[in-house]
Design a protein around this motif. Structure first.
Motif, PDB file in Angstrom:
ATOM      1  N   LEU A 113      64.372   5.251  53.517  1.00  0.00           N
ATOM      2  CA  LEU A 113      64.446   4.367  52.347  1.00  0.00           C
ATOM      3  C   LEU A 113      63.732   3.059  52.634  1.00  0.00           C
ATOM      4  O   LEU A 113      64.349   2.017  52.764  1.00  0.00           O
ATOM      5  CB  LEU A 113      65.902   4.075  52.008  1.00  0.00           C
ATOM      6  N   VAL A 114      62.421   3.125  52.767  1.00  0.00           N
ATOM      7  CA  VAL A 114      61.710   1.896  53.099  1.00  0.00           C
ATOM      8  C   VAL A 114      61.287   1.124  51.863  1.00  0.00           C
ATOM      9  O   VAL A 114      60.868   0.003  51.957  1.00  0.00           O
ATOM     10  CB  VAL A 114      60.475   2.185  53.980  1.00  0.00           C
ATOM     11  N   ASP A 115      61.403   1.735  50.712  1.00  0.00           N
ATOM     12  CA  ASP A 115      60.956   1.037  49.509  1.00  0.00           C
ATOM     13  C   ASP A 115      62.039   1.064  48.437  1.00  0.00           C
ATOM     14  O   ASP A 115      61.761   1.049  47.258  1.00  0.00           O
ATOM     15  CB  ASP A 115      59.683   1.688  48.977  1.00  0.00           C
ATOM     16  N   ALA A 116      63.269   1.144  48.887  1.00  0.00           N
ATOM     17  CA  ALA A 116      64.359   1.185  47.931  1.00  0.00           C
ATOM     18  C   ALA A 116      64.504  -0.176  47.272  1.00  0.00           C
ATOM     19  O   ALA A 116      64.110  -1.185  47.836  1.00  0.00           O
ATOM     20  CB  ALA A 116      65.643   1.579  48.640  1.00  0.00           C
ATOM     21  N   PRO A 117      65.052  -0.205  46.086  1.00  0.00           N
ATOM     22  CA  PRO A 117      65.230  -1.503  45.416  1.00  0.00           C
ATOM     23  C   PRO A 117      66.125  -2.406  46.254  1.00  0.00           C
ATOM     24  O   PRO A 117      66.996  -1.938  46.980  1.00  0.00           O
ATOM     25  CB  PRO A 117      65.917  -1.118  44.105  1.00  0.00           C
ATOM     26  N   LYS A 120      70.813  -3.131  46.506  1.00  0.00           N
ATOM     27  CA  LYS A 120      71.832  -2.242  47.010  1.00  0.00           C
ATOM     28  C   LYS A 120      73.146  -3.021  47.125  1.00  0.00           C
ATOM     29  O   LYS A 120      73.164  -4.230  47.270  1.00  0.00           O
ATOM     30  CB  LYS A 120      71.427  -1.694  48.376  1.00  0.00           C
TER      31      LYS A 120
END
Lengths: 365, 170
Positions: A113-117, A120
């Motif tokens: 998840l390197v580009d998750a919003p 969180k």
């Protein structure tokens, strides 16, 4: 057909044009082993250098006054206790676990998840205990994995691109270094131990300064897994049995465990422990017992007498720690179970739903 | 790794490799990029297999989507253009022509919007499942899907106009 039907058909057309799988597993193995920094090489001439080392009966240097004293554990009862000292929302105060431990951090298991919003939440993100507020704070979702320090409020974060950094709950960039290895916190939360190609490295959490020490890495069984001994002055790594046959399909057989001085990488002694000590909190506070994972048998973890190599108990679970009182805490997705060193369960605590599918770091207040 | 886990990993790849490649190709439109994407995800899974093997497929699929969306693994190469698949006379089969145009339009979408469409229309995921897979809110999925469809409508409309004008010139 309407647009949605056409989109569905077009997406499936694209999928239908996928290549035929070819050697996927083989290539993944090679890349996966590289990821795990597999070190395997000939045993060779280094044997000579350690033949003279006498296997000593205890892991700890006698008279070392830096070893923390063991807090006596309450006597074991016949029936495991079930309880939960926590009230209210788990994220609003340090979450207490059996045996006096607390949760210091929660980490994604879903690497990638390197580009998750960035929005969180404590319910699903990487979370670290803010020691100043006593509440858990959400860290940037771009961090792959978080390893919370046992004390002090810092965490190691990995970014998935071969770097680890020291971060805190206040946010910000932190201190980052080009280190691609799983870190191990010292018990006092001031240093981070990690394996390198030539031995081990130790990073100072406050400054990011890294010191490297050379040790014979060819001896490692499949992987070089280092752990801190009580007192944070020595580190340990398992050695494979040179007499046992090696195979890509079989885990290496562990012969014993080598102990090195953290300060200069000097080999201190070798102990007859036939397994790989767990990374974090593997050793009992008095150094006489160690939690190991038998690479051949896998789980459960074994509690082994350091002096004799004799197993005295088995502890199920992947996330298992010796506590300062000499008891052992095993964490699963659903519960925390406290054991005595013989593997007898003492206390069970059901964990909040939010903690499932995340890796827990533990520490103390 | 234990032999039984090694065998389990091999069996998983043998059994699910094709399905994973289908997802990756729908995301990338390029065979080599799709293979690289799947191999990278499988490598990460292999490295953590003892910890994740119980839920391996969800783990690998999630990495595939997130690696693709994140862009750090995105290949510099452009998606393949399936000219060989084009019918000799697109006017004979308007549906096929439209689908091919749509396929090109799909590959021009931003990676996250394309991932939403693949999850929704290839994997038949619900909005909630799509959100979980991409690590975002359901509302984000809905808005991304809506934008993607609007963009496709625009692109297809343009394509139709082009086809119309080409027809007029011929």
């Amino acid at each position: 057909m309407n647009l949605e039907d056409n989109v569905r058909a077009a997406v499936r057309d694209l999928a239908d044009d996928a290549p035929v799988p070819h050697d996927l597993a083989a290539v993944a193995r090679v890349r996966g082993r590289r990821l795990r920094r597999r070190r395997q090489a000939g045993f060779g001439a280094l044997v000579v250098a350690v033949v003279a080392i006498v296997v000593t009966p205890f892991a700890l240097p006698r008279g070392d006054d830096r070893i923390p004293s063991v807090v006596p554990a309450p006597p074991a009862t016949d029936t495991p206790k079930t309880g939960n000292p926590n009230t209210g929302n788990w994220w609003e105060s340090p979450y207490r676990l059996p045996g006096g431990a607390i949760i210091t951090a929660l980490s994604h298991r879903d690497v990638g998840l390197v580009d998750a919003p960035p929005d969180k939440t404590v319910h699903d993100g990487n979370v670290l205990l803010n020691r100043k507020t006593g509440k858990y704070a959400v860290l940037p979702a771009s961090y792959y994995t978080i390893w919370g320090a046992p004390v002090g409020g810092r965490a190691v974060a990995s970014d998935g691109e071969g770097n680890i950094g020291i971060v805190d709950a206040a946010g910000g960039r932190g201190i980052w270094r080009d280190i691609a290895a799983d870190p191990v916190w010292s018990a006092d939360g001031t240093r981070i131990l990690f394996a390198t190609d030539e031995g081990f490295g130790i990073m100072a959490a406050a400054t990011g300064e890294v010191r490297y020490r050379s040790t014979p890495m060819d001896w490692c069984p499949d992987f070089c897994t280092f752990s801190w001994l009580p007192g944070d002055q020595q580190v340990a790594v398992a050695r494979r049995d040179p007499e046992a046959p090696q195979s890509e399909d079989q885990p290496d057989v562990v012969k014993d465990v080598a102990i090195y001085a953290a300060a200069d990488g000097r080999l201190v002694r070798i102990v007859p422990v036939p397994g790989v000590p767990l990374r974090q909190d593997a050793w009992s506070p008095d150094g006489r017992l160690v939690l190991v994972r038998d690479p051949v048998l896998g789980q459960p973890n074994h509690v082994v007498e350091v002096g004799t190599g004799r197993g005295i108990g088995r502890i199920p679970g992947e996330n298992v720690h010796f506590l300062p009182n000499g008891q052992i805490l095993s964490l699963t997705d659903r519960e925390a179970v406290l054991y005595d060193p013989t593997g007898k369960p003492l206390e069970t605590q059901t964990l909040p739903y939010d903690l499932r599918a995340r890796e827990l770091s533990i520490g103390r207040l | 790794m234990e032999q039984s886990l090694e065998a389990e990993f091999t069996a998983f790849v043998t059994e699910r490799g094709s399905a994973l490649l289908r997802i990756a190709h729908a995301l990338t439109g390029d065979r080599r990029t799709a293979e690289d994407l799947v191999q990278g995800a499988l490598a990460k899974a292999y490295a953590r297999w003892p910890r994740i093997h119980a839920d391996a497929e969800a783990y690998v699929r999630r990495i595939i989507y997130n690696d693709q969306v994140s862009g750090w693994r995105r290949a510099a190469r452009r998606p393949e253009v399936p000219y060989a698949d084009l019918p000799e006379n697109p006017h004979r089969d308007q549906d096929v022509a439209e689908r091919l145009a749509l396929r090109q339009a799909l590959l021009s979408l931003p990676a996250r919007q394309r991932a939403v469409l693949v999850l929704r229309y290839l994997e038949d995921c619900t909005v909630e499942e799509t959100a979980r897979a991409l690590g975002c809110r359901p509302g984000t999925v809905a808005s991304q899907a809506s934008r993607a469809l609007a963009k496709l409508r625009d692109l297809i409309g343009v394509a139709d106009e082009r086809a119309w004008s080409m027809e007029g010139k011929s």
